[in-house]
Motif scaffolding. Sequence first.
Motif, short mmCIF file in Angstrom:
data_model
loop_
_atom_site.label_atom_id
_atom_site.label_comp_id
_atom_site.label_asym_id
_atom_site.label_seq_id
_atom_site.Cartn_x
_atom_site.Cartn_y
_atom_site.Cartn_z
N ALA A 46 40.41 77.16 27.28
CA ALA A 46 41.22 77.01 26.07
C ALA A 46 41.53 78.37 25.46
N TYR A 47 40.53 79.23 25.43
CA TYR A 47 40.73 80.58 24.89
C TYR A 47 41.73 81.35 25.74
N ALA A 48 41.57 81.26 27.04
CA ALA A 48 42.49 81.97 27.93
C ALA A 48 43.91 81.44 27.79
N LEU A 49 44.05 80.11 27.60
CA LEU A 49 45.38 79.53 27.41
C LEU A 49 46.03 80.09 26.16
N GLY A 50 45.26 80.20 25.09
CA GLY A 50 45.79 80.78 23.86
C GLY A 50 46.23 82.22 24.06
N MET A 51 45.48 82.97 24.85
CA MET A 51 45.85 84.36 25.13
C MET A 51 47.16 84.42 25.92
N ILE A 52 47.32 83.51 26.88
CA ILE A 52 48.55 83.49 27.68
C ILE A 52 49.75 83.19 26.80
N LEU A 53 49.61 82.17 25.94
CA LEU A 53 50.71 81.79 25.06
C LEU A 53 50.96 82.83 23.98
N GLY A 54 49.88 83.41 23.49
CA GLY A 54 49.99 84.28 22.33
C GLY A 54 50.48 85.68 22.61
N ALA A 55 50.10 86.25 23.76
CA ALA A 55 50.41 87.66 24.00
C ALA A 55 51.90 87.98 23.92
N PRO A 56 52.76 87.32 24.72
CA PRO A 56 54.18 87.70 24.65
C PRO A 56 54.85 87.26 23.35
N VAL A 57 54.48 86.06 22.86
CA VAL A 57 55.12 85.54 21.64
C VAL A 57 54.74 86.40 20.44
N MET A 58 53.45 86.66 20.26
CA MET A 58 53.01 87.45 19.11
C MET A 58 53.49 88.89 19.19
N ALA A 59 53.49 89.45 20.40
CA ALA A 59 53.98 90.83 20.54
C ALA A 59 55.46 90.92 20.21
N ALA A 60 56.24 89.90 20.62
CA ALA A 60 57.68 89.90 20.33
C ALA A 60 57.93 89.69 18.84
N ALA A 80 39.09 83.59 10.06
CA ALA A 80 39.14 82.29 9.40
C ALA A 80 38.88 81.14 10.37
N VAL A 81 39.46 81.19 11.56
CA VAL A 81 39.28 80.06 12.48
C VAL A 81 37.85 79.99 13.00
N HIS A 82 37.13 81.11 13.00
CA HIS A 82 35.73 81.05 13.39
C HIS A 82 34.88 80.36 12.33
N VAL A 83 35.28 80.48 11.09
CA VAL A 83 34.60 79.72 10.03
C VAL A 83 34.83 78.23 10.25
N VAL A 84 36.06 77.85 10.58
CA VAL A 84 36.35 76.44 10.85
C VAL A 84 35.54 75.95 12.05
N GLY A 85 35.49 76.75 13.10
CA GLY A 85 34.71 76.37 14.28
C GLY A 85 33.24 76.21 13.99
N ALA A 86 32.73 77.01 13.06
CA ALA A 86 31.30 76.95 12.74
C ALA A 86 30.91 75.67 12.01
N VAL A 87 31.86 75.02 11.33
CA VAL A 87 31.51 73.86 10.50
C VAL A 87 31.98 72.54 11.09
N THR A 97 40.55 75.42 17.60
CA THR A 97 40.26 76.72 16.99
C THR A 97 40.16 77.82 18.04
N ARG A 98 39.71 77.45 19.24
CA ARG A 98 39.63 78.45 20.31
C ARG A 98 41.03 78.90 20.73
N ILE A 99 41.96 77.97 20.77
CA ILE A 99 43.33 78.33 21.14
C ILE A 99 43.96 79.23 20.08
N VAL A 100 43.78 78.85 18.79
CA VAL A 100 44.36 79.66 17.71
C VAL A 100 43.72 81.05 17.69
N ALA A 101 42.39 81.10 17.83
CA ALA A 101 41.71 82.39 17.84
C ALA A 101 42.24 83.28 18.97
N ALA A 102 42.49 82.66 20.11
CA ALA A 102 42.98 83.43 21.25
C ALA A 102 44.41 83.92 21.03
N ILE A 103 45.24 83.09 20.40
CA ILE A 103 46.63 83.49 20.14
C ILE A 103 46.68 84.75 19.27
#
Length: 389
Positions: A46-60, A80-87, A97-103
């Motif tokens: 899930a984290y890796a998927l977020g990185m794949i989706l996030g890298a080009p989109v966020m960089a652009a 912030a998303v790590h706080v959500v994941g913790a609770v 939260t793992r996908i958002v954190a990765a993005i």
Amino acid sequence: MPLLVYVLGLAVFAQGTSEFMLSGLVNGIADDLSVSVGAAVSLTSAYALGMILGAPVMAALSARWPRRRALAGFLAVFMAVHVVGAVTNDFAVLFGTRIVAAIVNAGFLAIAMSAASAVVPPAGQARAMAVLLAGVTLSCAAGVPAGALLGDLAGWRSVFWAVAGLCVPALLLVLRSAPADAAGRGEVSVRGELRALRSGELRTSLLLGAVVNGATFATFACLGVVATDVADLGESVVPGLLAAFGVGAFVGVTAAGRYGDGRLGRGLLVAMCVLPLGWAMLAATAAHPGPLFAMTVVQGCLSFGVGSALVQRVMHVAHKAPALGGAFATVGLNVGAFLGPLLAGPATEATDDYRTAVWVSAGAAALAVPIALAAFRTRDAAERKEARA
């Protein structure tokens, strides 16, 4: 080396700890949220998927933002998303939260790589990349084992809280030291930079990065379970094994930073040929604690050293895409980080033997060898032709 590069390395350390920490928390998450070990392992994908989706989109999207605002914004959302994941008590929410954190991690890393390259002369770019990637490897050597130990003592949720806390000083330092202006990024043509993907050398380098990193994460995602279920070691030993991998990774990245030049040279080619043999040896000896620890150090060194050299290669051949070059490298590595655990999880459940994950790594690394050999021969032939001209 400018202070900014080390500040970015600190932030990457916090993010790397989050990315890799699940290797030592799989059993705790599975038990607490009543899911299978395979499902808990899928959080790595899930984290890796977020990185794949996030890298080009966020960089652009952030290409015209001031670097300070972009870097600080990404880091604040990450915290912030790590706080959500913790609770949360819902596995689906944790997965999200793992996908958002990765993005946002991907966005931060893409900008950080271009920023680090921009503040040093060309001769220092390999070292600057090594400092950033050292944040990742130090997270393996120190952050992840500490997280595994904390998780064993206080539960997996405490590790999420710790990562959120670790982001605070990194965020303050980014706000203080990152450039406030766009530093020329406002002139970026995203469409023009995407044309760099037409380069055969770049596509080959991205493919090699994906395959090599897929091999790395197929095993790393299951390394803690290999220790407990295959080598019959206690949970208390897992942090030490993860630290052993991290120490090897740090040595590999440091060596790549010192000797790498962005070229597909003979040294890199030899390391890639040795890599599948090392994974096969690790699989064959995983039931024995001594060889397990020794081969974990070796494979940490080889896999991260090769991976770091391939990042340098991507940044070298994507020189016409200074803003998105880091995004290209991030996507390539994380395609592998997504697919590796995704293949290893079902394979280990089908065989009921976690050594299968290591054999998956050996097979994936072996696939990279003929690709690298073909690329080396093509480059070598082109250089000889150019020399004769």
